[in-house]
Design a protein around this motif. Structure first.
Motif, PDB file in Angstrom:
ATOM      1  N   SER A 132     -44.679  51.425 -38.740  1.00 58.62           N
ATOM      2  CA  SER A 132     -45.878  52.207 -38.422  1.00 58.62           C
ATOM      3  C   SER A 132     -47.167  51.401 -38.489  1.00 58.62           C
ATOM      4  N   ASN A 133     -47.123  50.209 -39.098  1.00 61.07           N
ATOM      5  CA  ASN A 133     -48.358  49.424 -39.272  1.00 61.07           C
ATOM      6  C   ASN A 133     -48.681  48.637 -38.006  1.00 61.07           C
ATOM      7  N   GLY A 181     -45.681  57.209 -41.313  1.00 68.31           N
ATOM      8  CA  GLY A 181     -46.925  57.007 -40.557  1.00 68.31           C
ATOM      9  C   GLY A 181     -47.634  58.315 -40.261  1.00 68.31           C
ATOM     10  N   GLN A 192     -51.763  57.812 -42.293  1.00 65.28           N
ATOM     11  CA  GLN A 192     -51.885  56.682 -41.355  1.00 65.28           C
ATOM     12  C   GLN A 192     -52.310  57.140 -39.953  1.00 65.28           C
TER      13      GLN A 192
END
Ligand SMILES: O=c1ccn([C@@H]2O[C@H](COP(=O)(O)O)[C@@H](O)[C@H]2O)c(=O)[nH]1
Length: 288
Positions: free
Chosen positions: A155-156, A220, A224
């Motif tokens: 997810s980053n 995420g 996020q």
């Protein structure tokens, strides 16, 4: 012995398709009025466990937030795992292990062998020493009814430089991981025991997730920036295998147990709306 995939499939049907993460960030401890020490960690995790352990399908402690207190933090992790399993939740330890095969065998013993104090239902694993290096984890998991979730599209934002790089055959690194895991799950019913991690934040990447055959963990969401609606874009026709995962979004509702439960209900309702609509369109509504 029942496989992890079968146990997860049942838990998602009975409790709903949701994973809640236990990530005791120092900022969250402060917000809950708890000290950033082992007593605060213990209080935080007990509160989450008692509020949610009997209703959420999967709980995902993030190992890093326990390890930062040393051996006493790991002791809290051990008792948290035990309490969650006693409450009927499946425990997925987010520990992202990966190494050469002979060392992976030791990690497998640490987390997937029932004789270990850190024994859990499933772990996260990193495939960047080669998916084949994780074989001891897959074998130990299969022997004891455990599961492994392998990172595919994280997810980053930094993940894509590695994961979307293309190899000589034109496939991305992520697609190669996806294809290898799909082979491991071939023929498994109702769900394979080797899952993938695909962030809810990655958008429409063009990767083919339709043949994975195992669960698709979607972190995420919430803190996020990922939303339940994004699941449709990211997973397309693979929605029925998606296990949405929230940590801070739910945890920040604490420490009141009723508020933690209400936040959990809310995100589950949001996700169900999208996942159920997906099942109707891909024709996979078969369970009651
Ligand atoms: O691609 C990934 C893989 C794992 N994570 C982990 O999930 C939680 C997310 O926490 P939030 O508070 O819901 O953002 C955290 O433990 C990460 O290490 C991920 O975010 N993305």
């Amino acid at each position: 012995m029942e496989s992890f995939g079968a146990r997860l499939h049942r838990a998602m049907r009975e409790r709903g398709p949701l994973c809640v993460g236990i990530d005791p960030h120092p900022g969250l401890l402060a917000r809950w009025g708890l000290p950033d020490d082992v007593s605060g960690l213990d209080r935080f995790t007990r509160t989450v466990t008692e509020a949610l352990g009997d209703r959420v399908a999967v709980v995902k402690p993030q190992s890093a937030f326990f390890e930062r207190y040393g051996s006493r933090g790991v002791a809290v992790l051990e008792s948290t795992i035990r309490q969650l399993r006693e409450a009927g939740a499946l425990v997925l330890l987010d520990v992202k292990r990966g190494d050469i095969g002979s060392t992976v065998a030791a990690y497998a013993d640490a987390y997937l062998n029932p004789s270990s104090p850190l024994y859990v239902d499933a772990v996260t694993a990193s495939p960047y020493l080669g998916v084949g290096s994780l074989a001891p984890m897959f074998d130990t998991a299969a022997r004891h009814g455990g599961g492994v979730f392998v990172l595919a599209l994280t997810s980053n934002p930094e993940g894509s430089a590695v994961q979307r790089a293309r190899g000589a055959d034109g496939r991305t690194v992520a697609q190669a991981v996806i294809d290898e895991i799909s082979q491991l799950n071939a023929g498994a019913e109702p769900l394979g025991s080797v899952g993938l991690v695909v962030g809810a934040t990655v958008g429409d990447t063009g990767h083919d997730l339709s043949r994975v055959g195992g669960p698709l963990l979607a972190p995420g969401l919430g803190a996020q920036g990922g939303t339940a609606a994004d699941l449709r874009t990211v997973f397309g026709s693979a929605l029925s295998a998606v296990l949405p995962s929230y940590s801070r979004q739910v945890l920040s509702a604490g420490p009141d147990p009723a508020a933690l439960r209400a936040a959990t209900e809310q995100v589950l309702t949001d996700c169900r709306r999208v996942l159920d609509a997906g099942k109707l369109t891909d024709g996979s509504v078969t369970t009651g």
